[in-house]
Design an enzyme around this catalytic site. Structure first.
Site, PDB file in Angstrom:
ATOM      1  N   SER A 137       0.847  -1.203   0.000  1.00  0.00           N
ATOM      2  CA  SER A 137       0.000   0.000   0.000  1.00  0.00           C
ATOM      3  C   SER A 137       0.875   1.242   0.000  1.00  0.00           C
ATOM      4  O   SER A 137       1.970   1.242   0.574  1.00  0.00           O
ATOM      5  CB  SER A 137      -0.892   0.020   1.249  1.00  0.00           C
ATOM      6  OG  SER A 137      -1.531   1.281   1.370  1.00  0.00           O
ATOM      7  N   TYR A 150      -1.383  -0.168  10.086  1.00  0.00           N
ATOM      8  CA  TYR A 150      -1.492  -0.760   8.744  1.00  0.00           C
ATOM      9  C   TYR A 150      -0.304  -0.322   7.888  1.00  0.00           C
ATOM     10  O   TYR A 150       0.348  -1.144   7.229  1.00  0.00           O
ATOM     11  CB  TYR A 150      -2.818  -0.289   8.141  1.00  0.00           C
ATOM     12  CG  TYR A 150      -3.049  -0.623   6.694  1.00  0.00           C
ATOM     13  CD1 TYR A 150      -3.456  -1.898   6.314  1.00  0.00           C
ATOM     14  CD2 TYR A 150      -2.902   0.343   5.700  1.00  0.00           C
ATOM     15  CE1 TYR A 150      -3.700  -2.193   4.986  1.00  0.00           C
ATOM     16  CE2 TYR A 150      -3.147   0.060   4.374  1.00  0.00           C
ATOM     17  CZ  TYR A 150      -3.544  -1.214   4.012  1.00  0.00           C
ATOM     18  OH  TYR A 150      -3.782  -1.507   2.696  1.00  0.00           O
ATOM     19  N   LYS A 154       2.709  -2.505   6.164  1.00  0.00           N
ATOM     20  CA  LYS A 154       2.954  -2.506   4.716  1.00  0.00           C
ATOM     21  C   LYS A 154       4.377  -2.034   4.405  1.00  0.00           C
ATOM     22  O   LYS A 154       4.994  -2.502   3.447  1.00  0.00           O
ATOM     23  CB  LYS A 154       1.918  -1.636   4.005  1.00  0.00           C
ATOM     24  CG  LYS A 154       0.481  -2.182   4.065  1.00  0.00           C
ATOM     25  CD  LYS A 154       0.311  -3.472   3.282  1.00  0.00           C
ATOM     26  CE  LYS A 154      -1.162  -3.837   3.082  1.00  0.00           C
ATOM     27  NZ  LYS A 154      -1.350  -5.060   2.284  1.00  0.00           N
TER      28      LYS A 154
HETATM   29  N1  NAP Z   1      -8.593  -0.828  -1.553  1.00  0.00           N
HETATM   30  C1  NAP Z   1      -7.585  -0.020  -1.361  1.00  0.00           C
HETATM   31  O1  NAP Z   1      -7.731   1.218  -1.394  1.00  0.00           O
HETATM   32  C2  NAP Z   1      -6.212  -0.566  -1.114  1.00  0.00           C
HETATM   33  C3  NAP Z   1      -5.135   0.314  -1.210  1.00  0.00           C
HETATM   34  C4  NAP Z   1      -3.850  -0.148  -0.995  1.00  0.00           C
HETATM   35  C5  NAP Z   1      -3.647  -1.489  -0.717  1.00  0.00           C
HETATM   36  N2  NAP Z   1      -4.706  -2.336  -0.615  1.00  0.00           N
HETATM   37  C6  NAP Z   1      -4.418  -3.739  -0.318  1.00  0.00           C
HETATM   38  O2  NAP Z   1      -4.997  -4.555  -1.311  1.00  0.00           O
HETATM   39  C7  NAP Z   1      -5.283  -5.844  -0.766  1.00  0.00           C
HETATM   40  C8  NAP Z   1      -6.701  -6.232  -1.141  1.00  0.00           C
HETATM   41  O3  NAP Z   1      -7.597  -5.264  -0.649  1.00  0.00           O
HETATM   42  P1  NAP Z   1      -9.017  -4.979  -1.332  1.00  0.00           P
HETATM   43  O4  NAP Z   1      -9.202  -3.524  -1.300  1.00  0.00           O
HETATM   44  O5  NAP Z   1      -9.145  -5.709  -2.613  1.00  0.00           O
HETATM   45  O6  NAP Z   1      -9.978  -5.618  -0.213  1.00  0.00           O
HETATM   46  P2  NAP Z   1     -11.428  -6.305  -0.315  1.00  0.00           P
HETATM   47  O7  NAP Z   1     -12.175  -5.850  -1.508  1.00  0.00           O
HETATM   48  O8  NAP Z   1     -12.021  -6.099   1.030  1.00  0.00           O
HETATM   49  O9  NAP Z   1     -11.073  -7.852  -0.509  1.00  0.00           O
HETATM   50  C9  NAP Z   1     -10.325  -8.518   0.464  1.00  0.00           C
HETATM   51  C10 NAP Z   1     -10.207  -9.984   0.064  1.00  0.00           C
HETATM   52  O10 NAP Z   1      -9.298 -10.625   0.957  1.00  0.00           O
HETATM   53  C11 NAP Z   1      -9.966 -11.681   1.659  1.00  0.00           C
HETATM   54  N3  NAP Z   1      -9.399 -11.727   2.988  1.00  0.00           N
HETATM   55  C12 NAP Z   1      -9.467 -10.811   3.981  1.00  0.00           C
HETATM   56  N4  NAP Z   1      -8.805 -11.248   5.062  1.00  0.00           N
HETATM   57  C13 NAP Z   1      -8.307 -12.475   4.742  1.00  0.00           C
HETATM   58  C14 NAP Z   1      -7.554 -13.439   5.446  1.00  0.00           C
HETATM   59  N5  NAP Z   1      -7.181 -13.248   6.716  1.00  0.00           N
HETATM   60  N6  NAP Z   1      -7.218 -14.576   4.815  1.00  0.00           N
HETATM   61  C15 NAP Z   1      -7.597 -14.799   3.538  1.00  0.00           C
HETATM   62  N7  NAP Z   1      -8.316 -13.928   2.827  1.00  0.00           N
HETATM   63  C16 NAP Z   1      -8.670 -12.771   3.430  1.00  0.00           C
HETATM   64  C17 NAP Z   1     -11.458 -11.332   1.597  1.00  0.00           C
HETATM   65  O11 NAP Z   1     -12.301 -12.475   1.680  1.00  0.00           O
HETATM   66  P3  NAP Z   1     -12.755 -13.095   3.118  1.00  0.00           P
HETATM   67  O12 NAP Z   1     -13.318 -11.941   3.899  1.00  0.00           O
HETATM   68  O13 NAP Z   1     -13.765 -14.157   2.781  1.00  0.00           O
HETATM   69  O14 NAP Z   1     -11.531 -13.678   3.716  1.00  0.00           O
HETATM   70  C18 NAP Z   1     -11.517 -10.744   0.181  1.00  0.00           C
HETATM   71  O15 NAP Z   1     -11.509 -11.761  -0.783  1.00  0.00           O
HETATM   72  C19 NAP Z   1      -5.024  -5.720   0.741  1.00  0.00           C
HETATM   73  O16 NAP Z   1      -3.750  -6.250   1.032  1.00  0.00           O
HETATM   74  C20 NAP Z   1      -5.019  -4.234   0.988  1.00  0.00           C
HETATM   75  O17 NAP Z   1      -4.208  -3.882   2.088  1.00  0.00           O
HETATM   76  C21 NAP Z   1      -5.985  -1.910  -0.812  1.00  0.00           C
END
Ligand code: NAP
Length: 242
Positions: A137, A150, A154
């Site tokens: 991130s 967080y 990261k």
């Molecule tokens: N969205 C943003 O703005 C953003 C920005 C920078 C970085 N990121 C990073 O991108 C990654 C994905 O985020 P996203 O925004 O796509 O989130 P999201 O839409 O909430 O999706 C999260 C996914 O991860 C799974 N998950 C959550 N905790 C888990 C665990 N302990 N074990 C296995 N699976 C797990 C969830 O399914 P279940 O709940 O069924 O497990 C879901 O499939 C993360 O690492 C986040 O830190 C996101």
């Protein structure tokens, strides 16, 4: 063959689809079985690829061992690993975080990627090479109010990426990371949905907008591919310039 964690929605699902469209067979993991099964079906329909859903908690060693065993049993190889699952249980001042929330943050965001990379390396990549991409991130690069623990997890993931690139390069294993800015997923909804905070965040971004999951997934697809054959240890910002 590619393995993507946290792939039942959001960036993880987009990464799994991108890799499938590039010709990979894909295994996806997340904790909840039914949404994961549905995501696997969506990816298979959209790409024509073979997709397997393996429910697993990405921070727990026993789950990760079972995950790697299941994938090796079905396909006998893991060429690409995308450590995408992440969590942020605490939003607020860093010093207010509970020990439990701190541990959960590091369990999923840092220890999970370490353990899974180790398992995949030993099962396949040590002898055959491969590519690991960590979804980090921009909060791990620039301090962001409310996202302190967080961001620290990261930042550590960024260093783990560079460290493992240093250690595993001789085995033909490339290790890279992407650092997205705000992406329009459920995870970040409070940061981008309409309202004072969303408006402020949008204006702060040099491109004056948020990202779509596919815009991150395309970079992950590139880093996982042979097009990036001499790219390792890169922590690539996918943040619209933040
Ligand atoms: N969205 C943003 O703005 C953003 C920005 C920078 C970085 N990121 C990073 O991108 C990654 C994905 O985020 P996203 O925004 O796509 O989130 P999201 O839409 O909430 O999706 C999260 C996914 O991860 C799974 N998950 C959550 N905790 C888990 C665990 N302990 N074990 C296995 N699976 C797990 C969830 O399914 P279940 O709940 O069924 O497990 C879901 O499939 C993360 O690492 C986040 O830190 C996101």
């Amino acid at each position: 063959m590619a393995l993507v964690t946290g792939a039942s929605r959001g960036i993880g699902e987009a990464c799994a689809l991108e890799l499938a469209l590039r010709g990979a067979r894909v295994a996806v993991c997340a904790r909840k079985a039914e949404p994961l099964r549905q995501a696997a079906a969506r990816i298979a329909t959209a790409s024509g690829a073979e997709v397997e859903a393996v429910p697993a908690h990405a921070g727990r060693l026993a789950d990760l061992e079972r995950l790697v065993e299941a994938v090796m049993e079905r396909w006998g190889r893991i060429d690409v690993l995308v450590n995408n699952a992440g969590t942020n249980p605490h939003f607020g001042p860093t010093l207010d975080i509970s020990p439990e929330a701190w541990d959960k943050t590091f369990e999923v965001n840092l220890r999970g990627p370490l353990l899974l990379t180790s398992l995949v390396y030993r099962a396949w990549m040590a002898d055959h090479g491969g590519a690991v991409v960590n979804v980090s991130s921009i909060a791990g690069v620039n301090p962001a109010l409310g996202l302190g623990a967080y961001g620290v997890s990261k930042a550590a993931l960024n260093m783990l990426t560079r460290q493992l690139a240093r250690e595993l390069g001789g085995s033909g294993v490339r290790v890279n990371a992407v650092t997205p800015g705000i992406v329009e997923t459920e995870f970040a909804r409070p940061l981008w949905e309409e309202g004072p905070l969303g408006d402020r965040n949008r204006r702060r971004n040099p491109m004056q907008r948020f990202a779509q999951p596919e815009e991150v997934a395309r970079v992950v697809g590139f880093l996982a591919s042979d097009e990036a054959s001499y790219v390792s240890g890169a922590v690539l910002q996918v943040s619209g310039g933040e």
